[in-house]
Design a protein around this motif. Structure first.
Motif, PDB file in Angstrom:
ATOM      1  N   GLN A  46       0.808  -1.281   0.233  1.00 33.27           N
ATOM      2  CA  GLN A  46      -0.172  -0.038  -0.075  1.00 33.27           C
ATOM      3  C   GLN A  46       1.030   1.458  -0.062  1.00 33.27           C
ATOM      4  N   ALA A  47       2.009   1.203   0.707  1.00 28.36           N
ATOM      5  CA  ALA A  47       2.845   2.550   0.679  1.00 28.36           C
ATOM      6  C   ALA A  47       3.434   2.878  -0.709  1.00 28.36           C
ATOM      7  N   ALA A  48       3.960   1.582  -1.154  1.00 29.07           N
ATOM      8  CA  ALA A  48       4.377   1.567  -2.534  1.00 29.07           C
ATOM      9  C   ALA A  48       3.553   2.160  -3.569  1.00 29.07           C
ATOM     10  N   THR A  49       2.324   1.985  -3.470  1.00 27.00           N
ATOM     11  CA  THR A  49       1.316   2.283  -4.582  1.00 27.00           C
ATOM     12  C   THR A  49       1.118   3.737  -4.164  1.00 27.00           C
ATOM     13  N   THR A  50       0.912   4.102  -3.069  1.00 29.03           N
ATOM     14  CA  THR A  50       0.881   5.295  -2.743  1.00 29.03           C
ATOM     15  C   THR A  50       1.905   6.436  -3.056  1.00 29.03           C
ATOM     16  N   LEU A  51       3.224   6.132  -2.969  1.00 25.97           N
ATOM     17  CA  LEU A  51       4.375   6.616  -3.223  1.00 25.97           C
ATOM     18  C   LEU A  51       4.436   6.909  -4.744  1.00 25.97           C
ATOM     19  N   ALA A  52       4.056   5.590  -5.354  1.00 23.94           N
ATOM     20  CA  ALA A  52       4.034   5.756  -6.768  1.00 23.94           C
ATOM     21  C   ALA A  52       3.063   6.910  -7.588  1.00 23.94           C
ATOM     22  N   MET A  53       2.118   6.901  -6.853  1.00 20.57           N
ATOM     23  CA  MET A  53       0.964   7.923  -7.294  1.00 20.57           C
ATOM     24  C   MET A  53       1.512   9.239  -6.987  1.00 20.57           C
ATOM     25  N   LEU A  54       1.769   9.364  -5.786  1.00 23.37           N
ATOM     26  CA  LEU A  54       2.265  10.882  -5.326  1.00 23.37           C
ATOM     27  C   LEU A  54       3.605  11.178  -6.427  1.00 23.37           C
ATOM     28  N   ALA A  55       4.499  10.409  -6.762  1.00 23.73           N
ATOM     29  CA  ALA A  55       5.541  10.619  -7.360  1.00 23.73           C
ATOM     30  C   ALA A  55       5.139  10.936  -8.974  1.00 23.73           C
ATOM     31  N   ALA A  56       4.076  10.307  -9.634  1.00 26.10           N
ATOM     32  CA  ALA A  56       3.661  10.510 -10.779  1.00 26.10           C
ATOM     33  C   ALA A  56       2.946  11.852 -11.002  1.00 26.10           C
ATOM     34  N   SER A  57       2.268  12.464  -9.912  1.00 26.06           N
ATOM     35  CA  SER A  57       1.719  13.534  -9.848  1.00 26.06           C
ATOM     36  C   SER A  57       2.595  15.030  -9.584  1.00 26.06           C
ATOM     37  N   ILE A  58       3.732  14.720  -9.400  1.00 24.35           N
ATOM     38  CA  ILE A  58       4.768  15.720  -9.264  1.00 24.35           C
ATOM     39  C   ILE A  58       5.591  16.132 -10.306  1.00 24.35           C
ATOM     40  N   PRO A  59       5.316  17.566 -10.900  1.00 25.42           N
ATOM     41  CA  PRO A  59       6.136  17.688 -12.050  1.00 25.42           C
ATOM     42  C   PRO A  59       7.428  17.784 -11.903  1.00 25.42           C
ATOM     43  N   SER A  60       8.439  17.423 -12.851  1.00 26.89           N
ATOM     44  CA  SER A  60       9.879  17.134 -12.755  1.00 26.89           C
ATOM     45  C   SER A  60      10.564  18.510 -12.392  1.00 26.89           C
ATOM     46  N   PHE A  61       9.899  19.561 -13.114  1.00 26.53           N
ATOM     47  CA  PHE A  61      10.611  20.875 -12.894  1.00 26.53           C
ATOM     48  C   PHE A  61      10.476  21.211 -11.544  1.00 26.53           C
ATOM     49  N   TRP A  62       9.373  21.097 -11.059  1.00 27.00           N
ATOM     50  CA  TRP A  62       9.112  21.730  -9.770  1.00 27.00           C
ATOM     51  C   TRP A  62      10.023  20.632  -8.563  1.00 27.00           C
ATOM     52  N   LEU A  63      10.103  19.316  -8.819  1.00 27.63           N
ATOM     53  CA  LEU A  63      11.025  18.835  -7.954  1.00 27.63           C
ATOM     54  C   LEU A  63      12.362  18.987  -8.270  1.00 27.63           C
ATOM     55  N   GLY A  64      12.694  19.560  -9.288  1.00 24.23           N
ATOM     56  CA  GLY A  64      14.005  20.097  -9.761  1.00 24.23           C
ATOM     57  C   GLY A  64      14.351  21.333  -8.916  1.00 24.23           C
ATOM     58  N   LEU A  65      13.260  22.165  -8.788  1.00 23.73           N
ATOM     59  CA  LEU A  65      13.502  23.217  -8.239  1.00 23.73           C
ATOM     60  C   LEU A  65      13.605  23.286  -6.503  1.00 23.73           C
ATOM     61  N   ILE A  66      13.050  22.147  -6.287  1.00 25.28           N
ATOM     62  CA  ILE A  66      12.928  21.891  -4.698  1.00 25.28           C
ATOM     63  C   ILE A  66      14.641  21.309  -4.330  1.00 25.28           C
ATOM     64  N   LEU A  67      15.092  20.575  -5.069  1.00 28.53           N
ATOM     65  CA  LEU A  67      16.223  19.951  -5.093  1.00 28.53           C
ATOM     66  C   LEU A  67      17.402  21.094  -5.160  1.00 28.53           C
ATOM     67  N   ILE A  68      17.330  21.968  -6.153  1.00 32.18           N
ATOM     68  CA  ILE A  68      18.079  22.886  -6.099  1.00 32.18           C
ATOM     69  C   ILE A  68      18.102  23.771  -4.905  1.00 32.18           C
ATOM     70  N   GLN A  69      16.936  24.112  -4.231  1.00 32.61           N
ATOM     71  CA  GLN A  69      16.814  24.962  -3.064  1.00 32.61           C
ATOM     72  C   GLN A  69      17.354  24.316  -1.971  1.00 32.61           C
ATOM     73  N   VAL A  70      17.106  22.803  -1.926  1.00 31.98           N
ATOM     74  CA  VAL A  70      17.691  22.266  -0.788  1.00 31.98           C
ATOM     75  C   VAL A  70      19.001  21.762  -0.711  1.00 31.98           C
ATOM     76  N   PHE A  71      19.585  21.225  -1.760  1.00 31.06           N
ATOM     77  CA  PHE A  71      20.828  20.439  -1.749  1.00 31.06           C
ATOM     78  C   PHE A  71      21.924  21.476  -2.478  1.00 31.06           C
ATOM     79  N   ALA A  72      21.463  22.490  -3.383  1.00 35.30           N
ATOM     80  CA  ALA A  72      22.384  23.322  -3.744  1.00 35.30           C
ATOM     81  C   ALA A  72      22.763  24.701  -3.320  1.00 35.30           C
ATOM     82  N   VAL A  73      21.512  25.327  -2.807  1.00 31.62           N
ATOM     83  CA  VAL A  73      21.568  26.689  -2.168  1.00 31.62           C
ATOM     84  C   VAL A  73      21.776  26.421  -0.858  1.00 31.62           C
TER      85      VAL A  73
END
Length: 313
Positions: free
Chosen positions: A130-157
């Motif tokens: 159930q957790a895997a299915t939920t995480l898959a649905m969550l990942a599929a609904s996240i735009p890659s550019f938005w996730l990229g901006l979050i990664l930049i803000q956290v791990f780069a900035v």
């Protein structure tokens, strides 16, 4: 088997012929004069006439098509108006970042999706499933550019562990360039893993319920051998299909992600060409991406022969 390969090759040729014709027609039926659109509103009539002659737009549609096909057969995708260089060279210069970004993203997506999908199918109905299915649905609904901006803000900035953008300098080593691709590859890989995970789980569930799996268990085979050797091998065809389609989508769909991370890839080149109305580059990029789609599907079909001997018959 040779007949199967021949049929697939003929199918590739037909598909590419259709794509070439569609790309040719789209540019010619665009409202307005393509030469005038490419040169902009400040161009003189003499400039427009010269560009029309250079592109062969002053000839009949039939002659243009024959000339266009002849160019393609010689590997000539035309001349970029703004870059003032052959389209083939422009695409080749930008191919490396896009290729390694796609490869890196697929590796990350498979590393996430395959083990989780297999284990979720094996433990069907459990909390892990159930957790895997939920995480898959969550990942599929996240735009890659938005996730990229979050990664930049956290791990780069914030932490400064990775560069914010770019692909390294002209003399950068391979390791440094791959270091620059880490965050965009994670962004694309996490989003792409959702679909692969769902297909892996569904395919494994179908196989795990078959009679031969129950027979293998009745013979006393260990669970690891039953799942990894018997079930996974028979579930590989749909999994390979979705991995191949995901790779093709990443090649053509990493445009926004490349722009967010400032990568000098094919996607960034296409965006610039669209903004500048550089139609030869747009045409060339469309044809190359379509050819890669067809080639990836052909490679997946060939892998079917290795995975399932029944395909060759």
């Amino acid at each position: 088997m040779l007949r199967y390969i021949f049929q697939r090759l003929m199918g590739m040729i037909v598909v590419m012929a259709i794509v070439v014709t569609i790309v040719f027609v789209i540019v010619r039926v665009t409202p307005g004069d393509p030469a005038a659109v490419m040169l902009g509103p400040e161009a003189t009539q003499e400039d427009i006439t010269a560009l029309r002659s250079r592109l062969g737009l002053d000839q009949s549609l039939g002659l243009q098509y024959v000339y266009y096909i002849g160019q393609l057969l010689q590997g000539d995708l035309g001349q970029s108006i703004f870059l003032n260089q052959p389209v083939t060279s422009a695409l080749a210069e930008r191919a490396e970042p896009t290729f390694f970004l796609t490869l890196f993203s697929i590796v990350i997506a498979c590393a996430i999706a395959l083990p989780i999908g297999i284990y979720a199918a094996y433990r069907r109905g459990s909390f892990v499933d159930q957790a895997a299915t939920t995480l898959a649905m969550l990942a599929a609904s996240i735009p890659s550019f938005w996730l990229g901006l979050i990664l930049i803000q956290v791990f780069a900035v914030r932490f400064g562990w990775f560069p914010v953008s770019g692909y390294g300098g002209p003399g950068s080593s391979f390791t440094e360039r791959m270091y620059h691709l880490t965050l965009p590859a994670i962004a694309l890989g996490v989003v792409s893993s959702a679909l692969i995970l769902r297909f892996t789980r569904a395919s494994m569930l179908d196989v795990l319920g078959d009679d031969f799996i129950r027979t293998a268990r009745a013979k006393g085979l260990g669970e690891r051998k039953v799942v990894m050797k018997h079930a996974l091998k028979n579930a590989l065809i749909p999994i390979l299909t979705i991995i191949g389609l995901t790779a093709a989508v990443l090649i053509s769909g990493a445009v926004v992600t490349e722009t967010v991370f400032g990568l000098p890839g094919v996607g960034n080149l296409v965006v610039s060409a669209v903004l500048r109305r550089d139609y030869p580059v747009i045409q060339g990029a469309l044809l190359v991406i379509a050819a890669l789609y067809v080639l990836i599907n052909f490679v997946i079909d060939m892998l079917y022969l290795l995975v399932d001997p029944r395909v060759r018959y």
